[in-house]
Design a protein around this motif. Sequence first.
Motif, PDB file in Angstrom:
ATOM      1  N   LYS A 114       0.804  -1.229   0.000  1.00  0.00           N
ATOM      2  CA  LYS A 114       0.000   0.000   0.000  1.00  0.00           C
ATOM      3  C   LYS A 114       0.831   1.270   0.000  1.00  0.00           C
ATOM      4  O   LYS A 114       0.469   2.257  -0.642  1.00  0.00           O
ATOM      5  N   PHE A 115       1.939   1.239   0.715  1.00  0.00           N
ATOM      6  CA  PHE A 115       2.727   2.460   0.873  1.00  0.00           C
ATOM      7  C   PHE A 115       4.119   2.358   0.249  1.00  0.00           C
ATOM      8  O   PHE A 115       4.914   3.280   0.393  1.00  0.00           O
ATOM      9  N   ASN A 116       4.384   1.219  -0.410  1.00  0.00           N
ATOM     10  CA  ASN A 116       5.670   1.017  -1.081  1.00  0.00           C
ATOM     11  C   ASN A 116       6.824   1.216  -0.100  1.00  0.00           C
ATOM     12  O   ASN A 116       7.822   1.868  -0.402  1.00  0.00           O
ATOM     13  N   ILE A 117       6.649   0.660   1.080  1.00  0.00           N
ATOM     14  CA  ILE A 117       7.659   0.784   2.131  1.00  0.00           C
ATOM     15  C   ILE A 117       8.444  -0.512   2.213  1.00  0.00           C
ATOM     16  O   ILE A 117       7.886  -1.581   2.410  1.00  0.00           O
ATOM     17  N   ASN A 118       9.740  -0.398   2.041  1.00  0.00           N
ATOM     18  CA  ASN A 118      10.623  -1.538   2.233  1.00  0.00           C
ATOM     19  C   ASN A 118      11.741  -1.096   3.157  1.00  0.00           C
ATOM     20  O   ASN A 118      12.861  -0.801   2.741  1.00  0.00           O
ATOM     21  N   CYS A 119      11.402  -1.041   4.423  1.00  0.00           N
ATOM     22  CA  CYS A 119      12.322  -0.512   5.422  1.00  0.00           C
ATOM     23  C   CYS A 119      13.059  -1.661   6.085  1.00  0.00           C
ATOM     24  O   CYS A 119      12.446  -2.464   6.818  1.00  0.00           O
ATOM     25  N   PRO A 120      14.355  -1.808   5.840  1.00  0.00           N
ATOM     26  CA  PRO A 120      15.098  -2.924   6.455  1.00  0.00           C
ATOM     27  C   PRO A 120      15.029  -2.905   7.979  1.00  0.00           C
ATOM     28  O   PRO A 120      14.944  -3.965   8.607  1.00  0.00           O
ATOM     29  N   GLU A 121      15.070  -1.714   8.554  1.00  0.00           N
ATOM     30  CA  GLU A 121      15.019  -1.624  10.021  1.00  0.00           C
ATOM     31  C   GLU A 121      13.685  -2.152  10.548  1.00  0.00           C
ATOM     32  O   GLU A 121      13.643  -2.896  11.539  1.00  0.00           O
ATOM     33  N   LEU A 122      12.600  -1.777   9.876  1.00  0.00           N
ATOM     34  CA  LEU A 122      11.278  -2.240  10.306  1.00  0.00           C
ATOM     35  C   LEU A 122      11.155  -3.747  10.108  1.00  0.00           C
ATOM     36  O   LEU A 122      10.594  -4.459  10.960  1.00  0.00           O
ATOM     37  N   ASN A 123      11.676  -4.258   8.985  1.00  0.00           N
ATOM     38  CA  ASN A 123      11.634  -5.697   8.747  1.00  0.00           C
ATOM     39  C   ASN A 123      12.402  -6.456   9.818  1.00  0.00           C
ATOM     40  O   ASN A 123      11.967  -7.519  10.278  1.00  0.00           O
ATOM     41  N   LYS A 124      13.542  -5.906  10.204  1.00  0.00           N
ATOM     42  CA  LYS A 124      14.321  -6.570  11.245  1.00  0.00           C
ATOM     43  C   LYS A 124      13.572  -6.569  12.577  1.00  0.00           C
ATOM     44  O   LYS A 124      13.590  -7.569  13.324  1.00  0.00           O
TER      45      LYS A 124
END
Length: 775
Positions: A554-564
């Motif tokens: 939806k927001f095209n967010i690919n945040c490595p920190e958030l994924n971790k």
Amino acid sequence: MDENKKETLEINGKVKSPSVPKSPTKSLGVDEDADCVPELHSPCRHVKDGNDEKSFQRNFIGRLSGRKKKGKTSIKDKASKMDESKKETETLETNETMESPSKPGSPVKSLKDENVDCVSELSSPPQKDENENEGKGPQQGLMRRISKHFSMKNFQKKESNFAGDAADSSLDNENGDPIRREPLSVMQIYELIEKRQLLEAFANIMGLEDELLAEKDVKKYEDSPKEYFRKARDVDLLYTSVSKMITSIVEESLDRPSIDVLKSLGTLIDEEEKAHAGAKATEPPEPDGLGTARQWRELWKEAVTESVRGRVLKVPVPLRDDNSSWLAIHLGYLRKCIGEDLLKIKGSVKKCYPDNYKVCDVYVESFHGAISSHLQSILQQSLEFNELYAVLDWVAHIYLGELFLGHPELKPEVKLENLPPLLPTEVWNKLKNDYLNSTKGKIKCCLDNILKLERIQMWEREEEPEDLQDTYCSSLSFDIQTLIGEHTMASGKISKSLEASTLEISIKELKEFIPRFGKAFLEWGKVKDHPLFLPYLVSYINTFHNLRMGLQSKFNINCPELNKILTDLTQSCKNNFLNKLKPKTQPMFKKILTEALIVNSGTMDCAIMTILSIIKQFSQHLQHLDQPSNQDFINEVHRYVVKEYITEAIKPRRMRRRKQEELSQKMNQEATMIHETFTELGSDAAWLAPAIPYIANIIGERKKQKIKDQVKDMWENYPDVRKEHIAAILSLCGLWRHKRQSILQQLSRPKDREEMGHDRELFAMIEAPTIVSCF
């Protein structure tokens, strides 16, 4: 002339009857200037109230006359006194022709030579006719002044002017050339101004001004400069009265528009500019700007600006304490009221002025500036989140949109491209920063409320999680995505940069919220071994996986920190699941492969079967996990069981050869049971299957070479196995120490071999036992 007679002057229904003093004590030559009328210090204004208007006129005439009023004659008595007035007129006309100079050599003037009933002359002390009192100069001057200003002829002329007989300022002679008429008196001109007959009033003011300047040029007032200054001040006060009236008309033009008055206003300003087009400032300048341009066009623009500012400030403002949406409501009122004014300006006001006035442009620019100042004053307050957004949205969309300045009916008069930004750059940037800071606090508060709601509705009330298509789920992901979506979308309506900043703030707050939520949940699970802990845990794992996927799509967010962070939280949930499993399985693992259990195989089988039964019971909740979380969890439990089994299997123990073979056989059987059970549960960790059989085969093998081959295969397939682990396994075979050392010496690994990932670790998680050997 009879001293007790009174001369009557009617002004707006009021009749003044000044009396002539019997024994004047001041001579014209000495005290004339001292007894003159006080200057008109206060400018004329438009009087709205009838009583105020009458009071002003009484004061105005009192200041003109310089004498006390001793009587009044009403309009109703006017007809009855006409005969007496005629007689007085004859007497006064006779006195008018008498020569009464105040100074030697002064010219003799008659009534026909007088140009205007001037305020300054009217205020001078009266003189008597020298025929009545020969040798008394002051009396002679007094009679001449009375005859000049209060003659019935003058009175009749004023009556005629008020009645409209002298509407034009010029006439034509027999040859068709214009003949300039004598200007009206100051009071008559003032009456025209009050009646808003500004064109006629201006023509007469110009007559007074021209006459006074002409008299100055011939040095008429060389010996009496104060008289000149008094007359100049009278002219300036009349101009000031017109200026006040222009301002008043402009202020009323949007509430009570008078088409004729507005049209005459534009003509008046143009006529004044033409009349003073060639005016030059004198050195030294004339008193009060006499003979110079009055700048009425600029006055008109200033009046428009002030009028507009007042209208903006009059727009209703709801009480802030009574309504949280007070600012949005006020901005709605502002749009409605100003929009109606702009439509009125285009529809009617614009048509009353010449095109070169650019009325719409002037009004729009004035409204633009007034609204800008008004908003900046509002922004000086400490505004909350919804109030800041109301201003941002109003400025970005409403103000220039079709509901306001961009209204189709205002085109093409209202030119938006000519307007500067409504708010200065620094104010606009500060507004956006304040909004972002408020957004940060708002999102954090909403996330805390989500946690609080989850604690109250789920954990305390012990409500079961929703089962949607055989999957445990929670509204947590939906709530978070909705929160972020609403703020991001709202900011995006204002600007793309604000949208990006809001999304960045949302992710930052989310990265702080997820560990905070996980900690609160796991602490709740530690306090009480609640049966709903595992269902809740499964639902939250599903929720955070869904949140990760939703943020990406939806927001095209690919945040490595958030994924971790989400991965770490999922791992914490796995560990807590295993922590709940350990107390129930650890006692069973301690009972397997002991010498007493080996004798009774049924008991041994019962131990591993009990363990697997417990695993199945716990793992039934894992069936409600979404993929790939389901498989990851089953794989983790599978590794846990294999790890615990090997930990118990490699513990040092002394066994005879027959017992070694039995132990090897049982281990292979149980390895098969473990593998089949977890395959049934959904595990795909096939790499775990050979671990227990390798150990079982090494323990049960008699031939050294085959032992070496089994050790080599195990060493290659499990990179995390250490020599200490191999040594512990070899000790179970009953090999001598030197034989164990020779096998271990053959084991080596390349230094550049890549380290394996955490998901393939097994022996690294197993502590190698200490081997005590004397041979």
